[in-house]
Design a protein around this motif. Structure first.
Motif, PDB file in Angstrom:
ATOM      1  N   ARG A  37     -34.051  47.146 -82.766  1.00 41.44           N
ATOM      2  CA  ARG A  37     -35.232  46.437 -82.239  1.00 41.44           C
ATOM      3  C   ARG A  37     -35.785  47.130 -81.005  1.00 41.44           C
ATOM      4  O   ARG A  37     -37.007  47.254 -80.843  1.00 41.44           O
ATOM      5  N   LEU A  38     -34.887  47.568 -80.137  1.00 41.10           N
ATOM      6  CA  LEU A  38     -35.327  48.249 -78.922  1.00 41.10           C
ATOM      7  C   LEU A  38     -36.032  49.556 -79.266  1.00 41.10           C
ATOM      8  O   LEU A  38     -37.082  49.874 -78.700  1.00 41.10           O
ATOM      9  N   GLU A  39     -35.466  50.315 -80.190  1.00 40.83           N
ATOM     10  CA  GLU A  39     -36.095  51.584 -80.575  1.00 40.83           C
ATOM     11  C   GLU A  39     -37.466  51.352 -81.196  1.00 40.83           C
ATOM     12  O   GLU A  39     -38.396  52.137 -80.968  1.00 40.83           O
ATOM     13  N   THR A  40     -37.599  50.272 -81.961  1.00 40.57           N
ATOM     14  CA  THR A  40     -38.914  49.967 -82.538  1.00 40.57           C
ATOM     15  C   THR A  40     -39.922  49.631 -81.442  1.00 40.57           C
ATOM     16  O   THR A  40     -41.075  50.111 -81.473  1.00 40.57           O
ATOM     17  N   LEU A  41     -39.515  48.826 -80.461  1.00 42.24           N
ATOM     18  CA  LEU A  41     -40.426  48.482 -79.369  1.00 42.24           C
ATOM     19  C   LEU A  41     -40.821  49.715 -78.564  1.00 42.24           C
ATOM     20  O   LEU A  41     -41.999  49.895 -78.208  1.00 42.24           O
ATOM     21  N   VAL A  42     -39.840  50.576 -78.242  1.00 43.58           N
ATOM     22  CA  VAL A  42     -40.162  51.799 -77.499  1.00 43.58           C
ATOM     23  C   VAL A  42     -41.099  52.673 -78.321  1.00 43.58           C
ATOM     24  O   VAL A  42     -42.064  53.250 -77.795  1.00 43.58           O
ATOM     25  N   ALA A  43     -40.851  52.777 -79.629  1.00 41.93           N
ATOM     26  CA  ALA A  43     -41.733  53.569 -80.485  1.00 41.93           C
ATOM     27  C   ALA A  43     -43.147  52.997 -80.489  1.00 41.93           C
ATOM     28  O   ALA A  43     -44.138  53.745 -80.441  1.00 41.93           O
ATOM     29  N   ARG A  59     -43.829  65.245 -77.438  1.00 42.06           N
ATOM     30  CA  ARG A  59     -43.084  64.807 -78.619  1.00 42.06           C
ATOM     31  C   ARG A  59     -41.817  65.632 -78.823  1.00 42.06           C
ATOM     32  O   ARG A  59     -40.766  65.087 -79.170  1.00 42.06           O
ATOM     33  N   ARG A  60     -41.908  66.942 -78.606  1.00 40.76           N
ATOM     34  CA  ARG A  60     -40.706  67.779 -78.737  1.00 40.76           C
ATOM     35  C   ARG A  60     -39.675  67.409 -77.678  1.00 40.76           C
ATOM     36  O   ARG A  60     -38.471  67.387 -77.955  1.00 40.76           O
ATOM     37  N   ARG A  61     -40.147  67.113 -76.483  1.00 43.35           N
ATOM     38  CA  ARG A  61     -39.228  66.712 -75.412  1.00 43.35           C
ATOM     39  C   ARG A  61     -38.512  65.417 -75.777  1.00 43.35           C
ATOM     40  O   ARG A  61     -37.312  65.272 -75.539  1.00 43.35           O
ATOM     41  N   ARG A  62     -39.242  64.464 -76.350  1.00 37.18           N
ATOM     42  CA  ARG A  62     -38.623  63.200 -76.745  1.00 37.18           C
ATOM     43  C   ARG A  62     -37.617  63.396 -77.863  1.00 37.18           C
ATOM     44  O   ARG A  62     -36.590  62.712 -77.929  1.00 37.18           O
ATOM     45  N   ALA A  63     -37.898  64.348 -78.774  1.00 35.11           N
ATOM     46  CA  ALA A  63     -37.029  64.545 -79.931  1.00 35.11           C
ATOM     47  C   ALA A  63     -35.776  65.347 -79.607  1.00 35.11           C
ATOM     48  O   ALA A  63     -34.810  65.316 -80.374  1.00 35.11           O
ATOM     49  N   SER A  64     -35.793  66.049 -78.482  1.00 37.74           N
ATOM     50  CA  SER A  64     -34.652  66.896 -78.137  1.00 37.74           C
ATOM     51  C   SER A  64     -33.568  66.073 -77.457  1.00 37.74           C
ATOM     52  O   SER A  64     -33.800  64.960 -76.987  1.00 37.74           O
ATOM     53  N   ALA A  65     -32.365  66.644 -77.412  1.00 35.82           N
ATOM     54  CA  ALA A  65     -31.250  66.002 -76.698  1.00 35.82           C
ATOM     55  C   ALA A  65     -31.430  66.260 -75.210  1.00 35.82           C
ATOM     56  O   ALA A  65     -30.844  67.167 -74.630  1.00 35.82           O
ATOM     57  N   SER A  66     -32.262  65.470 -74.585  1.00 34.48           N
ATOM     58  CA  SER A  66     -32.658  65.723 -73.198  1.00 34.48           C
ATOM     59  C   SER A  66     -31.629  65.210 -72.212  1.00 34.48           C
ATOM     60  O   SER A  66     -30.687  64.499 -72.560  1.00 34.48           O
ATOM     61  N   THR A  67     -31.840  65.587 -70.951  1.00 30.02           N
ATOM     62  CA  THR A  67     -30.990  65.082 -69.874  1.00 30.02           C
ATOM     63  C   THR A  67     -31.047  63.566 -69.804  1.00 30.02           C
ATOM     64  O   THR A  67     -30.036  62.899 -69.572  1.00 30.02           O
ATOM     65  N   SER A  68     -32.239  63.001 -70.019  1.00 32.09           N
ATOM     66  CA  SER A  68     -32.380  61.541 -69.972  1.00 32.09           C
ATOM     67  C   SER A  68     -31.542  60.866 -71.048  1.00 32.09           C
ATOM     68  O   SER A  68     -30.888  59.854 -70.806  1.00 32.09           O
ATOM     69  N   GLU A  69     -31.554  61.432 -72.243  1.00 31.86           N
ATOM     70  CA  GLU A  69     -30.768  60.844 -73.322  1.00 31.86           C
ATOM     71  C   GLU A  69     -29.279  60.875 -72.979  1.00 31.86           C
ATOM     72  O   GLU A  69     -28.549  59.900 -73.185  1.00 31.86           O
ATOM     73  N   ALA A  70     -28.811  62.015 -72.442  1.00 26.39           N
ATOM     74  CA  ALA A  70     -27.400  62.121 -72.064  1.00 26.39           C
ATOM     75  C   ALA A  70     -27.054  61.141 -70.947  1.00 26.39           C
ATOM     76  O   ALA A  70     -25.967  60.548 -70.934  1.00 26.39           O
ATOM     77  N   ARG A 106     -33.158  56.775 -79.303  1.00 26.85           N
ATOM     78  CA  ARG A 106     -33.945  57.838 -79.924  1.00 26.85           C
ATOM     79  C   ARG A 106     -34.957  57.205 -80.878  1.00 26.85           C
ATOM     80  O   ARG A 106     -34.718  57.116 -82.084  1.00 26.85           O
ATOM     81  N   PRO A 107     -36.061  56.751 -80.331  1.00 29.99           N
ATOM     82  CA  PRO A 107     -37.088  56.115 -81.174  1.00 29.99           C
ATOM     83  C   PRO A 107     -37.755  57.152 -82.076  1.00 29.99           C
ATOM     84  O   PRO A 107     -38.730  57.802 -81.703  1.00 29.99           O
ATOM     85  N   ARG A 108     -37.228  57.299 -83.275  1.00 27.95           N
ATOM     86  CA  ARG A 108     -37.641  58.380 -84.170  1.00 27.95           C
ATOM     87  C   ARG A 108     -39.005  58.151 -84.809  1.00 27.95           C
ATOM     88  O   ARG A 108     -39.546  59.047 -85.441  1.00 27.95           O
ATOM     89  N   ARG A 109     -39.537  56.953 -84.657  1.00 28.11           N
ATOM     90  CA  ARG A 109     -40.741  56.618 -85.430  1.00 28.11           C
ATOM     91  C   ARG A 109     -41.994  56.527 -84.560  1.00 28.11           C
ATOM     92  O   ARG A 109     -42.924  55.791 -84.874  1.00 28.11           O
ATOM     93  N   ILE A 110     -42.028  57.298 -83.477  1.00 33.29           N
ATOM     94  CA  ILE A 110     -43.189  57.249 -82.591  1.00 33.29           C
ATOM     95  C   ILE A 110     -44.441  57.765 -83.293  1.00 33.29           C
ATOM     96  O   ILE A 110     -45.538  57.208 -83.151  1.00 33.29           O
TER      97      ILE A 110
END
Length: 442
Positions: free
Chosen positions: A309-315, A344-355, A366-370
């Motif tokens: 649900r959270l990923e959908t809202l962020v997307a 978009r590439r920054r969001r899709a990558s394994a970024s520092t923020s994700e870690a 990782r909201p894949r459906r943006i």
């Protein structure tokens, strides 16, 4: 007692304070009381900044976060010129956005923040979101004290406060480093896709914006305006749609409440401290080493649903921002499409923020459906106009679901059927009611 060459962590811990076993290799609990009390008092004084053992001391968390940002490179206070450039970029963004979204301007002035200022301004939200993690400390420490050696059974009551303090300090260091790492990567106030300040504010971090722009074939001024457009649109959305930010934070809080500490990793870190000497420096070191190992990796079915649900809202938020900014910048920024692809590439990558989110809350957001969300909002805009697109945010029951992203044209024409409220919806409603109650009481 340990046999052979295997060291006994508890024995090593006592030896560091000059407490030795008797001739038979055992400890006399009656003779230990005085030395242990003195040792505990000394350690408690050393660790006074780490908290009371029942929660986290957020002064310590913030201190570790600041150290982490400082270690990542220079973090100067934005100059008057940089601050003026950001104010000008946001003023221009407001003008362009006025024609392309229904949400009005926010009433707070735009600002330039250093990484350290981002930590200071968002720390209150992180305290709220990660507060439930510290409640797991009691159970973890109780497990550490449940040792089979009978000669140590009588010490457990005396040692538990020290172990709680050490655990709280280690967890504070762990959380602080996660927040510090986020500060080195985010570009603006709500770059993560959800609000982190009590009041909407457009803030950009010039140091991070400069690093993001480095190597791009786009002038820094254009990059700054583009990021200002995105953050301004996002903050207008959060300001206008009163339910959105609280629901996103309630989902994160619900997810965090079900986190379980990995007892084995936690015990290993504590035992390593015990054998090598408990000190604020070593506790911070081990807190940092726990990154990626603190939480049990398996999610409960409820956490998996909350995360979806959270990923959908962020997307939906980021897809809406994509559509709004694409329309607002089309006539003015020739490289806007290229910048969107970079984002978009920054969001899709394994970024520092994700870690860092993984470190903080075991949260792999990782909201894949943006892209799908952006297409849906574009379809709604084409069918209903800007006002109709933005009116979808008027109530959570109107907002697209994950299933709607599969049929953007169908949603644009007909909306979706409102599902019946389930148990999770009821729990989130209770969380939101509690938050409103706190706000009314303050």
């Amino acid at each position: 007692m340990a046999t052979g060459d295997d060291p006994n962590p508890m024995e090593e811990f006592l030896r560091q304070f000059g407490i030795q076993p008797g001739p038979d290799g055992t400890f006399d609990i009656n003779q230990l009381v005085g030395p242990l009390q003195q040792a505990f008092a000394q350690f408690s004084q050393q660790m006074s900044a780490a908290g009371d053992g029942d929660g986290l001391n957020w002064i310590l968390v913030k201190d570790v976060a600041r150290k982490t940002t400082a270690a990542s490179g220079p973090d100067p206070t934005p100059s008057p010129t940089q601050a003026a450039s950001i104010r000008d970029a946001v003023a221009l963004a407001d003008l362009w956005l006025d024609e392309h979204l229904a949400m009005g301007r926010i009433d707070t002035a735009p600002v330039a923040w250093s990484r350290a200022e981002w930590v200071e301004k968002t720390i209150g939200t992180w305290e709220h979101l990660t507060g439930s993690v510290s409640s797991s400390l009691t159970g973890a420490v109780a497990g550490l004290m449940d040792r089979p050696e009978p000669e140590f059974a009588g010490m457990a009551a005396m040692m538990e406060p020290m172990m709680r303090t050490a655990a709280a300090g280690m967890l504070a260091a762990h959380v602080g480093q996660g927040i510090g790492r986020l500060a080195t990567d985010v570009l603006s106030t709500s770059d993560l896709g959800f609000p982190l300040t009590e009041r909407p504010v457009v803030a950009l971090l010039p140091t991070n914006v400069g690093a993001f722009a480095d190597g791009l074939d786009v002038p820094l001024s254009d990059v700054r305006i583009y990021l200002a457009l995105r953050e301004t649109a996002r903050q207008r959305l959060f300001a206008q749609v009163s339910w959105l930010g609280p629901q996103m934070l309630a989902l994160i809080e619900k997810y965090a409440r079900d986190l379980t500490l990995d007892s084995a990793a936690f015990e290993e870190a504590i035992e390593a401290q015990m054998s090598g000497g408990l000190s604020p420096e070593r506790i911070e070191e081990f807190g940092n080493q726990l990154a990626g190992k603190l939480f049990k990796p398996v999610l409960t079915p409820e956490q998996t649903e909350v995360l979806g649900r959270l990923e959908t809202l962020v997307a939906l938020v980021e897809g809406w921002v994509d559509d709004v900014v694409t329309q607002a910048s089309a006539a003015y920024l020739p490289r806007a499409a290229a910048l969107l692809e970079v984002v978009r590439r920054r969001r899709a990558s394994a970024s520092t923020s994700e870690a860092a989110l993984k470190t903080l809350l075991n949260l792999e957001l990782r909201p894949r459906r943006i892209r799908d969300a952006a297409n849906l909002w574009a379809a709604v805009r084409a069918q209903r106009g800007v006002e109709g697109r933005d009116a979808v945010w008027n109530h959570p029951d109107l907002v697209p679901t994950g299933a709607d992203l599969d049929d953007p044209l169908g949603f644009a024409e007909n909306g979706h059927v409102t599902p019946a409220a389930d148990d999770l919806d009821a729990q989130l409603a209770r969380l939101l009611d509690e938050e409103r109650g706190k706000g009314d009481a303050s």
